[in-house]
Design a protein around this motif. Structure first.
Motif, PDB file in Angstrom:
ATOM      1  N   UNK A 208       0.866  -1.170   0.000  1.00 47.32           N
ATOM      2  CA  UNK A 208       0.000   0.000   0.000  1.00 47.32           C
ATOM      3  C   UNK A 208       0.910   1.228   0.000  1.00 47.32           C
ATOM      4  N   UNK A 209       0.667   2.130  -0.933  1.00 51.86           N
ATOM      5  CA  UNK A 209       1.481   3.336  -0.962  1.00 51.86           C
ATOM      6  C   UNK A 209       0.573   4.546  -0.917  1.00 51.86           C
ATOM      7  N   UNK A 210       1.184   5.664  -0.643  1.00 51.90           N
ATOM      8  CA  UNK A 210       0.422   6.905  -0.680  1.00 51.90           C
ATOM      9  C   UNK A 210       1.250   7.920  -1.451  1.00 51.90           C
ATOM     10  N   UNK A 211       0.634   8.534  -2.442  1.00 53.89           N
ATOM     11  CA  UNK A 211       1.336   9.522  -3.255  1.00 53.89           C
ATOM     12  C   UNK A 211       1.239  10.878  -2.584  1.00 53.89           C
ATOM     13  N   UNK A 212       2.374  11.558  -2.564  1.00 52.40           N
ATOM     14  CA  UNK A 212       2.424  12.853  -1.886  1.00 52.40           C
ATOM     15  C   UNK A 212       3.274  13.814  -2.710  1.00 52.40           C
ATOM     16  N   UNK A 213       2.843  15.049  -2.761  1.00 49.85           N
ATOM     17  CA  UNK A 213       3.555  16.067  -3.550  1.00 49.85           C
ATOM     18  C   UNK A 213       4.909  16.384  -2.919  1.00 49.85           C
ATOM     19  N   UNK A 214       5.936  16.663  -3.733  1.00 53.33           N
ATOM     20  CA  UNK A 214       7.269  16.945  -3.174  1.00 53.33           C
ATOM     21  C   UNK A 214       7.280  18.085  -2.152  1.00 53.33           C
ATOM     22  N   UNK A 215       6.458  19.125  -2.368  1.00 50.53           N
ATOM     23  CA  UNK A 215       6.431  20.233  -1.407  1.00 50.53           C
ATOM     24  C   UNK A 215       5.911  19.758  -0.051  1.00 50.53           C
ATOM     25  N   UNK A 216       4.827  18.968  -0.097  1.00 48.48           N
ATOM     26  CA  UNK A 216       4.263  18.449   1.146  1.00 48.48           C
ATOM     27  C   UNK A 216       5.252  17.507   1.823  1.00 48.48           C
ATOM     28  N   UNK A 217       5.919  16.697   0.999  1.00 45.60           N
ATOM     29  CA  UNK A 217       6.887  15.754   1.544  1.00 45.60           C
ATOM     30  C   UNK A 217       8.007  16.502   2.242  1.00 45.60           C
ATOM     31  N   UNK A 218       8.448  17.586   1.626  1.00 45.84           N
ATOM     32  CA  UNK A 218       9.528  18.368   2.224  1.00 45.84           C
ATOM     33  C   UNK A 218       9.074  18.936   3.563  1.00 45.84           C
ATOM     34  N   UNK A 219       7.826  19.419   3.615  1.00 42.82           N
ATOM     35  CA  UNK A 219       7.323  19.995   4.854  1.00 42.82           C
ATOM     36  C   UNK A 219       7.243  18.941   5.958  1.00 42.82           C
ATOM     37  N   UNK A 220       6.852  17.710   5.562  1.00 40.41           N
ATOM     38  CA  UNK A 220       6.717  16.637   6.543  1.00 40.41           C
ATOM     39  C   UNK A 220       8.040  15.917   6.795  1.00 40.41           C
ATOM     40  N   UNK A 221       9.067  16.339   6.070  1.00 44.32           N
ATOM     41  CA  UNK A 221      10.360  15.673   6.238  1.00 44.32           C
ATOM     42  C   UNK A 221      10.361  14.244   5.715  1.00 44.32           C
ATOM     43  N   UNK A 222       9.616  14.010   4.645  1.00 44.80           N
ATOM     44  CA  UNK A 222       9.504  12.657   4.112  1.00 44.80           C
ATOM     45  C   UNK A 222      10.341  12.506   2.862  1.00 44.80           C
ATOM     46  N   UNK A 223      10.909  11.311   2.725  1.00 46.93           N
ATOM     47  CA  UNK A 223      11.589  11.003   1.478  1.00 46.93           C
ATOM     48  C   UNK A 223      10.889   9.823   0.827  1.00 46.93           C
ATOM     49  N   UNK A 224      11.170   9.653  -0.463  1.00 46.43           N
ATOM     50  CA  UNK A 224      10.574   8.568  -1.221  1.00 46.43           C
ATOM     51  C   UNK A 224      10.778   7.245  -0.484  1.00 46.43           C
ATOM     52  N   UNK A 225       9.746   6.460  -0.408  1.00 39.97           N
ATOM     53  CA  UNK A 225       9.750   5.141   0.221  1.00 39.97           C
ATOM     54  C   UNK A 225       9.843   5.166   1.738  1.00 39.97           C
ATOM     55  N   UNK A 226       9.733   6.303   2.373  1.00 40.54           N
ATOM     56  CA  UNK A 226       9.647   6.331   3.832  1.00 40.54           C
ATOM     57  C   UNK A 226       8.315   5.750   4.271  1.00 40.54           C
ATOM     58  N   UNK A 227       8.306   5.227   5.477  1.00 43.25           N
ATOM     59  CA  UNK A 227       7.034   4.736   6.015  1.00 43.25           C
ATOM     60  C   UNK A 227       6.280   5.893   6.664  1.00 43.25           C
ATOM     61  N   UNK A 228       4.984   5.952   6.381  1.00 39.67           N
ATOM     62  CA  UNK A 228       4.180   7.012   6.988  1.00 39.67           C
ATOM     63  C   UNK A 228       2.922   6.426   7.593  1.00 39.67           C
ATOM     64  N   UNK A 229       2.378   7.174   8.528  1.00 34.34           N
ATOM     65  CA  UNK A 229       1.081   6.812   9.096  1.00 34.34           C
ATOM     66  C   UNK A 229       0.078   7.850   8.607  1.00 34.34           C
ATOM     67  N   UNK A 230      -1.032   7.372   8.053  1.00 31.63           N
ATOM     68  CA  UNK A 230      -2.096   8.269   7.599  1.00 31.63           C
ATOM     69  C   UNK A 230      -3.177   8.253   8.658  1.00 31.63           C
TER      70      UNK A 230
END
Lengths: 688, 173, 152
Positions: free
Chosen positions: A603-625
């Motif tokens: 299961x993946x979740x697509x996220x915009x690069x700007x939002x990812x930067x704000x959340x400190x996320x990188x590609x393939x990081x695990x996230x909780x929705x």
């Protein structure tokens, strides 16, 4: 050389209805041959079609009826299983009345099977029969029905290649109907304009001349603004409006103030692009409007569907070659299941249960005493789940997996666990079957004969190629046997699917000329309405008049409402869901196909690069929705193809619908799957 | 010469039909696969380079290039050392030392062609992104449909002579 | 299995061995094994084998294997099993180990010599297979200017 005999079946996945030639040798399918001469797919297949054989001989296929016992699941005989089911059903009917029962029919079953399931429910005495169309195109039925007369696609998908402008609203055929996408590509090759309104840059949008990346749930504002532009710039087809429609003044008044600047604020799409889109669509000589779940799965689903139809009607883009309205269906027989009346409010042939004449017709046709059919519509899929364990005591679920497909699945699971009796008929031990008291093994598409109706309204015959594994049986046989055990044998005097189709022909006028014999001869099937044996079928609807009483289409005024749950400070993102090309609906089949699963296992979740930067996320990081209903884990896919502020997750994995919204469209009862306010939390470690 | 595959990745919709078709036709193994960059797909398979790095490093000369079949594996010569996989500039050739056949790469569906059938990926691609068309007709189609710019530098690793193969027979027109 | 009349001793030149798996794949008795552990590829082979075939010696691309007849009776001085390791090299792009240092060097040298584009070789040889595909996709998309900007 091999001695295998090819058997031409219809693919069990999406609603395009591709032909699959199975090579059968000694009662086993040895392989797959491309149906190169098929007028439907000309040998083409998508990834899922190729992997279909992996399902047929999957080691997890259920082979024997199994019953829940204190010590776990135990295999039982069919005799015992059917007797148990019949006894439980009888007990529930005696104790609580027939409305304590509910039946879930299936869009994966044939027309005959759906007809039998709804007939069984209604003969037992309840309209509580529904299927997954409630979760996908229910708003098409409630939206288009009163406007045009029928809630179905007006043209075959192959007509798309003849269009000059294709407008996709919340529809992504490149991933969901890949084989049909060649007609889109063909139109593009001829120079057609492609417009795509979607919050994501989907593979369909890759070839778009204009992509309108709107905020989820604001399709209605976009369509209203386009209508505003069309009226403002006098791009409407006045002759068509005058000759063929009613209600244009109310519509015109309702879009008087919905100008592109207003819509730009709501949708996030620049006003300039809205104007360009309206001009492109309205001025094309032939234009098609294609819409799917992005339009229907909202609490304003019915209204948005009507806005789509309004747009097509005022520009005159309905009822001719290359001009049409395409609610593209998702499943191989979801059209047929609706036609057959496997819906709580509609009898076969879309006759409303509230219509006294219709009830009288079916009572006499089925040999029921007058007044046997109730006048009130039954419970829909979502209502059944809410009522389960309360007013509904027993549920018969055939080929459905509501634990995965229904919104807010934790509640669904809890309510199904409250049932006195849950019987599941399926190919696999699905998430829903785990909760059942009795699980019956069903036959897959190649193991039974029957007709199926694709999204073009084209009825195709899919013959049986091989025997089911173990003791598995086709759904039609299970339903007939169950009816006999319930003492209703007189209503079910059928020996084969062909017998059932004969009865359907007598009862549903649109299927009047569609016989099994004719179907097996017709290379690409027959499109309903086909009233008699000599009728060639009707690929394009409404060429001269609409299916309403006076033959005129109704235009409906538009009233914009915001999605029920908008992003806010606590939940700043809007989560939307959809399909990916390697998976299919609840994933019961595709998550078990090694060649599909291996390419899309998480299961993946697509996220915009700007939002990812704000959340400190990188590609393939695990996230909780996290939404107001719960939280799930996923792998982050950072991509510029979603709008900022929007998250996208596929719904093929059991987790996704745990956090979607259970708000319903008031008339269609379709849940608001497509928007949910959501927040993100980064988790430690890399994704799985 | 005919039979080489042309990939117009701009028509590709990432439906994965070619991958599953290829797997079905060869009984497993990824001989064509989609590589993604920023979410956009490029179908990649053996490019049958004229000056093939894989053939150049093969100590047993088990990989040979010819005009009609591209780069072919002569299985009886192969020692499964795996050097070819390291040499392939596109990462589309794999060696499984304990499987049969050991070298997994696009063979232009030799077996299917012998039966008079078209390669599985070509036949199945819903948008005709993979074709067997000879060069000129591909170019003509583009010119009549000015939807995409006709662009094209060859990929970088094959500069100069080594690029001949990929420039001639692959996706750039 | 038939009793083997002779035996032979394996002598492997660890300096020469490049770390490919031709011998492991070739050995009819599957007695040569390898596995990648962290940044090392570990090999193991028997000191003495049955002695009928010479497959491993024939397939070795760097002629690192020598086989010597070994007296059948000489159980006293049984040569010990052989184990040796070779360092793996990490992909320049993703950092995952993907082949041995030696194979990479050999490939680089050989291709530089044989191909007409010696400079280009260093573009891909230090990169793992998966990253080569991604880089190729990127090149193709960049060259044709089909990489879109992110949505705004």
């Amino acid at each position: 050389m091999s001695t295998a005999i090819p058997v031409r079946t219809v693919c069990p996945y999406c609603a395009v209805g591709c032909h699959l030639d199975l090579l059968v040798e000694n009662g086993r399918v040895k392989g797959l041959e491309y149906a190169v001469d098929s007028p439907v797919n000309a040998g083409r297949l998508c990834a899922k079609g190729h992997a279909a054989l992996e399902i047929l001989y999957h080691p997890d296929r259920l082979q024997h009826p199994i019953q829940r016992s204190p010590s776990g699941w135990k295999p039982v005989s069919w005799d015992h299983a059917l007797e148990t089911a019949a006894e439980k059903i009888r007990n529930i009917v005696t104790a609580y009345g027939p409305n304590a029962l509910a039946f879930l029919s299936t869009a994966k079953g044939t027309n005959e099977e759906n007809y039998l399931v709804q007939k069984l429910a209604r003969v037992v005495g309840t309209h509580n029969v529904d299927h997954c169309a409630r979760l996908c195109h229910a708003s098409t039925l409630t939206g288009l029905g009163p406007m045009l007369g029928l809630g179905a696609a007006t043209n075959p998908l192959s007509d798309l290649s003849q269009s000059h402008c294709l407008f996709f609203v919340g529809s992504n055929p490149a991933e969901n109907h890949p084989v049909a996408f060649r007609w889109v590509q063909e139109a593009k090759d001829r120079g057609a304009r492609i417009l795509v309104a979607d919050p994501r840059r989907t593979p369909t949008a890759w070839i778009a001349d204009l992509h309108l990346p709107l905020r989820p749930g604001t399709d209605l504002a976009l369509l209203a603004a386009m209508l505003h532009v069309i009226f403002q710039e006098r791009l409407q087809d006045d002759a068509f409006i005058a000759r063929r429609t009613r209600g244009v003044e109310a519509l015109r008044a309702s879009v008087k103030h919905t100008d592109p600047t207003w819509a730009a604020r709501l949708t996030g799409v620049p006003a300039r692009d809205i104007v360009r889109a309206a001009r492109m669509y309205a001025t094309a000589p032939r234009a098609s409007l294609i819409y799917c779940m992005g339009v229907t799965q909202h609490v304003v689903g019915t209204e948005t569907v009507r806005a789509c139809a309004d747009l097509a009607l005022v520009t005159g883009h309905v009822g001719s070659l290359g001009s049409g309205l395409f609610p593209v269906r998702g499943q191989d027989n979801v059209q047929g299941a609706c036609d057959m009346g496997a819906l709580s409010g509609l009898l076969p042939g879309y006759r409303p249960v509230t219509d006294r004449e219709a009830r009288a017709f079916f009572e006499s046709a089925w040999g029921l005493p007058p007044g046997a059919l109730g006048a009130a519509p039954g419970l829909t899929v979502t209502e059944m789940e809410q009522a389960a364990g309360r007013t509904v005591r027993g549920l018969i679920a055939i080929g459905e997996n509501p634990v995965v497909t229904s919104p807010e699945s934790r509640k669904t699971r809890e309510s199904l666990q409250r049932l006195d009796f849950l019987v599941v008929v399926d190919l696999f031990m699905t998430e829903t079957a785990e909760l059942a008291h009795l699980v019956l093994p069903a036959a897959a598409w190649a193991e039974k004969s029957g007709s199926r109706t694709n999204t073009d309204r084209r009825v195709q015959w899919s013959p049986k190629a091989v025997d089911p594994p173990g003791e598995a049986r086709p759904d039609w046989k299970i339903v007939i046997d169950l009816a006999h055990r319930l003492g209703l044998g007189q209503f079910f005097p059928y020996g084969s699917p062909e017998d059932v189709l004969e009865e359907i022909r007598r009862i549903v006028p649109a299927y009047g000329g569609i016989s099994a014999g004719r179907l097996s001869q017709a290379a690409e099937g027959i499109a309903w309405p086909c009233p008699d044996e000599t009728h060639p079928g009707t690929p394009v609807l409404y060429e001269n008049h609409f299916a309403t009483e006076d033959g005129l289409a109704r235009l409906y005024p538009i009233e914009f409402r915001e999605p029920p749950e908008m992003p806010d400070a606590d939940f700043p993102y809007c989560l939307t869901t959809g399909r990916v090309s390697l998976h299919y609906n609840s994933g019961a089949m595709t998550r078990r196909s090694p060649s599909l699963f291996s390419r899309s296992p998480h299961l993946f979740v697509e996220i915009h690069p700007d939002d990812a930067a704000r959340e400190g996320l990188r590609h393939r990081d695990r996230v909780r929705l996290i939404t107001r209903r719960g939280s799930i884990e996923a792998q982050a896919h950072v991509t510029g193809s979603v709008c900022p502020g929007v998250l996208f997750a596929p719904f093929h994995f059991p987790q996704t619908n745990a956090i979607t919204q259970n708000m319903l469209d008031p008339s269609a009862k379709i849940p608001e799957f497509k928007t949910a306010a959501c927040r993100l939390e980064k988790m430690e470690g890399k994704g799985p | 010469m005919s039979g080489f595959l042309h990939v117009d990745f701009r028509r590709c919709t990432a439906c994965f039909a070619c991958e599953t078709a290829c797997r079905t036709a060869h009984g497993g193994g990824l001989r064509i696969q989609l590589a993604f960059v920023d979410g956009l797909p490029v179908p990649l398979m053996c490019r049958h380079c004229e000056q093939s790095p894989c053939a150049a490093v093969c100590p047993e000369h088990a990989l040979v290039w010819d005009q009609d079949h591209g780069v072919t594996l002569l299985a009886d010569r192969c020692t499964r050392c795996g050097l070819c996989a390291v040499a392939c500039p596109f990462g589309v050739l794999f060696v499984d030392p304990f499987a049969q056949p050991s070298v997994i790469k696009c063979d232009l569906c030799r077996a299917r062609r012998a039966e008079g059938k078209r390669p599985a990926c070509v036949l199945t691609c819903p948008t005709e992104a993979i074709t067997e068309e000879p060069h000129h007709s591909l170019r003509r189609r583009r010119l009549t449909t000015p939807v995409f710019p006709i662009a094209g530098k060859p990929p970088r690793p094959f500069q100069g002579g080594a690029s001949r193969a990929s420039r001639k027979r692959n996706d750039m027109v | 299995m038939r009793e083997t009349p002779t035996r032979q001793r394996l002598i492997i030149d660890f300096e020469k061995c490049c770390g490919c798996f031709a011998c492991a794949a070739a050995c009819p008795e599957k007695r040569i094994a390898f596995s990648d552990q962290g940044t090392e590829r570990r090999f193991s082979a028997p000191g003495v084998c049955s002695g009928e075939c010479e497959t491993c010696r024939k397939v070795c691309p760097v002629d690192a294997i020598v086989l010597e007849p070994f007296p059948l009776e000489d159980d006293e001085c049984h040569p010990p099993a052989l184990t040796w390791t070779l360092p793996l090299v990490r992909c320049r792009r993703c950092g995952e180990p993907f082949t041995t240092e030696k194979i990479r060097r050999m490939t680089m040298e050989k291709l530089t010599m044989l191909l007409e584009a010696p400079d280009a070789v260093s573009d891909w040889v230090p990169v793992c297979l998966a990253c080569r595909r991604i880089e190729e996709a990127h090149r193709v998309r960049t060259a044709t200017r089909t990489l879109p900007d992110p949505l705004r």
